[in-house]
Design a protein around this motif. Structure first.
Motif, PDB file in Angstrom:
ATOM      1  N   LYS A 137       2.830  -0.816  -7.495  1.00  0.00           N
ATOM      2  CA  LYS A 137       2.250   0.388  -8.255  1.00  0.00           C
ATOM      3  C   LYS A 137       3.728   1.267  -8.210  1.00  0.00           C
ATOM      4  CE  LYS A 137      -2.627  -0.434  -8.535  1.00  0.00           C
ATOM      5  NZ  LYS A 137      -4.218  -0.069  -7.812  1.00  0.00           N
ATOM      6  N   ARG A 138       3.685   1.401  -6.753  1.00  0.00           N
ATOM      7  CA  ARG A 138       5.010   2.413  -6.738  1.00  0.00           C
ATOM      8  C   ARG A 138       6.127   1.670  -5.575  1.00  0.00           C
ATOM      9  NH1 ARG A 138       5.438   7.909  -7.326  1.00  0.00           N
ATOM     10  NH2 ARG A 138       6.577   9.010  -5.056  1.00  0.00           N
ATOM     11  N   PHE A 139       7.032   2.288  -5.468  1.00  0.00           N
ATOM     12  CA  PHE A 139       7.812   2.214  -4.667  1.00  0.00           C
ATOM     13  C   PHE A 139       9.115   3.268  -4.384  1.00  0.00           C
ATOM     14  CE2 PHE A 139      12.685   0.424  -3.256  1.00  0.00           C
ATOM     15  CZ  PHE A 139      12.255  -0.231  -2.487  1.00  0.00           C
ATOM     16  N   GLU A 140       8.722   3.390  -2.264  1.00  0.00           N
ATOM     17  CA  GLU A 140       9.045   4.716  -1.861  1.00  0.00           C
ATOM     18  C   GLU A 140      10.223   4.079  -0.888  1.00  0.00           C
ATOM     19  OE1 GLU A 140       5.824   6.229  -0.737  1.00  0.00           O
ATOM     20  OE2 GLU A 140       5.282   7.604  -2.351  1.00  0.00           O
ATOM     21  N   VAL A 141      11.611   4.836  -0.561  1.00  0.00           N
ATOM     22  CA  VAL A 141      12.460   5.112   0.591  1.00  0.00           C
ATOM     23  C   VAL A 141      12.491   6.081   0.627  1.00  0.00           C
ATOM     24  CG1 VAL A 141      14.383   4.493   0.640  1.00  0.00           C
ATOM     25  CG2 VAL A 141      13.935   2.942  -0.985  1.00  0.00           C
ATOM     26  N   LYS A 142      11.751   5.901   2.391  1.00  0.00           N
ATOM     27  CA  LYS A 142      11.967   7.444   3.304  1.00  0.00           C
ATOM     28  C   LYS A 142      13.037   8.005   4.576  1.00  0.00           C
ATOM     29  CE  LYS A 142       7.038   8.079   3.063  1.00  0.00           C
ATOM     30  NZ  LYS A 142       5.715   8.535   3.223  1.00  0.00           N
ATOM     31  N   SER A 143      13.502   8.637   4.365  1.00  0.00           N
ATOM     32  CA  SER A 143      14.230   8.852   5.555  1.00  0.00           C
ATOM     33  C   SER A 143      14.048   8.538   6.800  1.00  0.00           C
ATOM     34  CB  SER A 143      15.111  10.097   5.515  1.00  0.00           C
ATOM     35  OG  SER A 143      13.773  11.344   5.625  1.00  0.00           O
ATOM     36  N   LYS A 144      14.748   8.386   8.326  1.00  0.00           N
ATOM     37  CA  LYS A 144      14.072   7.574   8.700  1.00  0.00           C
ATOM     38  C   LYS A 144      14.025   9.317   9.322  1.00  0.00           C
ATOM     39  CE  LYS A 144      15.936   5.570  13.337  1.00  0.00           C
ATOM     40  NZ  LYS A 144      16.637   5.165  13.962  1.00  0.00           N
ATOM     41  N   GLU A 145      14.593  10.534   9.242  1.00  0.00           N
ATOM     42  CA  GLU A 145      14.435  11.882  10.589  1.00  0.00           C
ATOM     43  C   GLU A 145      13.638  12.224  10.278  1.00  0.00           C
ATOM     44  OE1 GLU A 145      17.198  11.008   8.802  1.00  0.00           O
ATOM     45  OE2 GLU A 145      18.515  10.599  10.388  1.00  0.00           O
ATOM     46  N   ASP A 146      12.905  12.740   8.809  1.00  0.00           N
ATOM     47  CA  ASP A 146      11.910  13.750   8.744  1.00  0.00           C
ATOM     48  C   ASP A 146      10.776  12.628   7.595  1.00  0.00           C
ATOM     49  OD1 ASP A 146      13.942  13.440   6.672  1.00  0.00           O
ATOM     50  OD2 ASP A 146      13.519  15.761   6.173  1.00  0.00           O
ATOM     51  N   GLY A 147      10.911  12.135   7.462  1.00  0.00           N
ATOM     52  CA  GLY A 147      10.117  10.891   6.852  1.00  0.00           C
ATOM     53  C   GLY A 147      10.540  10.777   5.148  1.00  0.00           C
ATOM     54  N   LYS A 148      11.127  12.098   5.129  1.00  0.00           N
ATOM     55  CA  LYS A 148      11.698  12.852   3.365  1.00  0.00           C
ATOM     56  C   LYS A 148      11.417  11.406   2.416  1.00  0.00           C
ATOM     57  CE  LYS A 148      14.129  15.677   0.591  1.00  0.00           C
ATOM     58  NZ  LYS A 148      15.210  16.440   0.565  1.00  0.00           N
ATOM     59  N   ILE A 149      11.186  11.513   0.995  1.00  0.00           N
ATOM     60  CA  ILE A 149      10.942  10.086   0.563  1.00  0.00           C
ATOM     61  C   ILE A 149      12.396  10.301  -0.926  1.00  0.00           C
ATOM     62  CG2 ILE A 149      10.761   9.785  -1.851  1.00  0.00           C
ATOM     63  CD1 ILE A 149       7.760  10.130  -1.101  1.00  0.00           C
ATOM     64  N   MET A 150      13.407   9.264  -0.183  1.00  0.00           N
ATOM     65  CA  MET A 150      14.717   8.832  -0.717  1.00  0.00           C
ATOM     66  C   MET A 150      14.885   8.651  -2.072  1.00  0.00           C
ATOM     67  SD  MET A 150      15.741  11.061   1.450  1.00  0.00           S
ATOM     68  CE  MET A 150      17.817  11.021   1.283  1.00  0.00           C
ATOM     69  N   PHE A 151      14.272   7.679  -2.100  1.00  0.00           N
ATOM     70  CA  PHE A 151      13.992   7.053  -4.307  1.00  0.00           C
ATOM     71  C   PHE A 151      12.844   6.894  -4.110  1.00  0.00           C
ATOM     72  CE2 PHE A 151      13.891   3.615  -5.897  1.00  0.00           C
ATOM     73  CZ  PHE A 151      15.204   4.238  -7.178  1.00  0.00           C
ATOM     74  N   SER A 152      12.331   6.940  -5.470  1.00  0.00           N
ATOM     75  CA  SER A 152      11.020   6.815  -5.105  1.00  0.00           C
ATOM     76  C   SER A 152      10.461   5.894  -6.814  1.00  0.00           C
ATOM     77  CB  SER A 152       9.797   7.708  -5.418  1.00  0.00           C
ATOM     78  OG  SER A 152       9.586   8.882  -6.710  1.00  0.00           O
ATOM     79  N   ALA A 153       9.917   4.942  -7.280  1.00  0.00           N
ATOM     80  CA  ALA A 153       9.467   4.265  -8.698  1.00  0.00           C
ATOM     81  C   ALA A 153       8.246   3.998  -9.151  1.00  0.00           C
ATOM     82  CB  ALA A 153      10.611   3.318  -9.012  1.00  0.00           C
ATOM     83  N   ASP A 154       8.088   4.502 -10.238  1.00  0.00           N
ATOM     84  CA  ASP A 154       6.291   4.150 -10.335  1.00  0.00           C
ATOM     85  C   ASP A 154       7.429   3.343 -12.041  1.00  0.00           C
ATOM     86  OD1 ASP A 154       6.927   6.349 -11.364  1.00  0.00           O
ATOM     87  OD2 ASP A 154       5.243   6.722 -10.284  1.00  0.00           O
ATOM     88  N   GLU A 155       5.532   3.576 -13.023  1.00  0.00           N
ATOM     89  CA  GLU A 155       5.428   3.706 -14.240  1.00  0.00           C
ATOM     90  C   GLU A 155       6.182   4.985 -15.782  1.00  0.00           C
ATOM     91  OE1 GLU A 155       1.467   1.904 -15.318  1.00  0.00           O
ATOM     92  OE2 GLU A 155       1.988   0.083 -14.682  1.00  0.00           O
ATOM     93  N   GLU A 156       6.005   5.772 -14.464  1.00  0.00           N
ATOM     94  CA  GLU A 156       5.702   6.855 -15.201  1.00  0.00           C
ATOM     95  C   GLU A 156       7.342   7.919 -15.401  1.00  0.00           C
ATOM     96  OE1 GLU A 156       3.460   8.305 -17.202  1.00  0.00           O
ATOM     97  OE2 GLU A 156       2.204   7.380 -16.865  1.00  0.00           O
ATOM     98  N   GLU A 157       8.264   7.274 -13.842  1.00  0.00           N
ATOM     99  CA  GLU A 157       9.249   7.977 -13.864  1.00  0.00           C
ATOM    100  C   GLU A 157       9.641   7.285 -12.573  1.00  0.00           C
ATOM    101  OE1 GLU A 157       8.641  12.408 -12.990  1.00  0.00           O
ATOM    102  OE2 GLU A 157       7.808  12.341 -10.650  1.00  0.00           O
ATOM    103  N   ILE A 158      11.066   7.522 -12.547  1.00  0.00           N
ATOM    104  CA  ILE A 158      12.473   7.289 -11.157  1.00  0.00           C
ATOM    105  C   ILE A 158      12.814   8.658 -10.768  1.00  0.00           C
ATOM    106  CG2 ILE A 158      13.967   6.135 -10.805  1.00  0.00           C
ATOM    107  CD1 ILE A 158      13.835   4.084 -12.423  1.00  0.00           C
ATOM    108  N   SER A 159      11.727   8.648  -8.777  1.00  0.00           N
ATOM    109  CA  SER A 159      12.481   9.619  -8.916  1.00  0.00           C
ATOM    110  C   SER A 159      13.448   9.743  -7.820  1.00  0.00           C
ATOM    111  CB  SER A 159      11.419  10.839  -7.955  1.00  0.00           C
ATOM    112  OG  SER A 159      12.236  12.207  -7.352  1.00  0.00           O
ATOM    113  N   ILE A 160      14.960  10.755  -7.204  1.00  0.00           N
ATOM    114  CA  ILE A 160      15.952  10.513  -6.304  1.00  0.00           C
ATOM    115  C   ILE A 160      15.790  11.783  -5.073  1.00  0.00           C
ATOM    116  CG2 ILE A 160      18.166  10.220  -6.084  1.00  0.00           C
ATOM    117  CD1 ILE A 160      18.193   8.217  -7.994  1.00  0.00           C
TER     118      ILE A 160
END
Length: 298
Positions: A137-160
């Motif tokens: 349903k949702r694909f996320e890539v987070k940074s190692k330091e602070d856990g910030k979402i670097m890349f996310s994708a779902d049916e509505e949008e793709i966020s970088i």
């Protein structure tokens, strides 16, 4: 004892002796040999089984902690070296040692499935020879330091979420539909080019569009029309020199001989009602009305 009684007792003893010789007690003959054979066979089988058990324990390296590369401790099960699983593996967590990476290898592909409590598939990731596919349903890539979402994708949008998105391909980035971004910049010593080969290119913003070239030049070219439109404000061109090339030139005739000649170098910029610009030779007064025929043919 009379003689008759003695003879009778002696005959009974003889009969008992004869009966004892006729019905011997025990196993004799071929039965005895078969029994010894089976006992010997059982003994040999036990020795062979014991030898095989000791050999298996030796080859498989059975210890009190586990078997061979498989070690069982309080934290779980530890495998050392290369391990092969022929059937599905169900575990809660898999991690490698601190000084070595974790490698999954397969002749075809590697598939990781996630299921809910009802056994239904909720997520799947497949690593194959041609592509890496993820179904969720949702694909996320987070940074190692602070856990910030670097890349996310779902049916509505793709966020970088990265501070900078760099495209290193020679052909740049291709967008089939609209793109929404607050800032577009080229790399150092590189040109920024926005191009639509077969369709129109539109840039819109509710509060304005700013185009800046600090160390270079800015060019806008098109095959047909170039529209600069401001609905509630103005279009401001601020530069030392503003040049409009390839404008049509009108002609002007006057009674004064030297008012206009072949050495005409000063022109007047005129504008038609439809917005078309043209040049008219400068005179004492405006000459735009004398060359208004250019507006009729535009």
């Amino acid at each position: 004892m009379t003689r008759e009684q003695y003879i009778l007792a002696t005959q009974q003893n003889n009969l008992r002796t004869e009966n004892a010789q006729l019905y011997p007690v025990g196993i004799y003959g071929w039965r005895k040999r078969c029994l010894y054979f089976f006992v010997l066979l059982l003994l040999v089988t036990m020795i062979v089984n014991l030898a095989m058990t000791i050999w298996i324990l030796k080859v498989m390296n059975f210890t009190v902690d586990g078997m061979g590369n498989l070690k069982i401790n309080r934290e779980g099960v530890r495998l050392e070296g290369i391990s092969e699983f022929l059937l599905p593996l169900y575990v809660k967590e898999i991690h490698s040692r601190k000084e070595s990476p974790l490698v999954f290898q397969s002749d075809r592909n590697i598939t990781v499935n996630a299921r809910n409590e009802n056994g239904q598939l909720t997520g799947q990731m497949t690593v194959g020879a041609d592509a890496v596919k993820a179904h969720c349903k949702r694909f996320e890539v987070k940074s190692k330091e602070d856990g910030k979402i670097m890349f996310s994708a779902d049916e509505e949008e793709i966020s970088i979420g990265a501070q900078r998105l760099r495209v290193t391909g020679t052909e740049g980035a291709v967008f089939e539909h609209s793109v929404e971004t607050p800032y577009v910049r080229a790399g150092p010593s590189q040109e920024l080019r926005l191009e639509s080969p077969t369709r129109s290119l539109t840039m819109e913003a509710p509060k304005g569009v700013e185009i800046s070239a600090v160390a270079g030049e800015f060019r806008a070219s098109c095959r047909r029309e170039l529209h600069l439109q401001s609905t509630e404000g103005e279009i401001f061109l601020n530069a030392d020199n503003i040049r409009l090339g390839n404008l049509p030139q009108g002609s002007f005739s006057s009674s004064t001989p030297n008012s206009a000649g072949p050495r005409q170098t000063v022109y007047e910029l005129c504008i038609c009602p439809n917005g078309k610009l043209y040049l008219s030779p400068a005179g004492v007064s405006s000459t735009c009305q004398s060359n208004s025929n250019i507006c009729l043919w535009s």
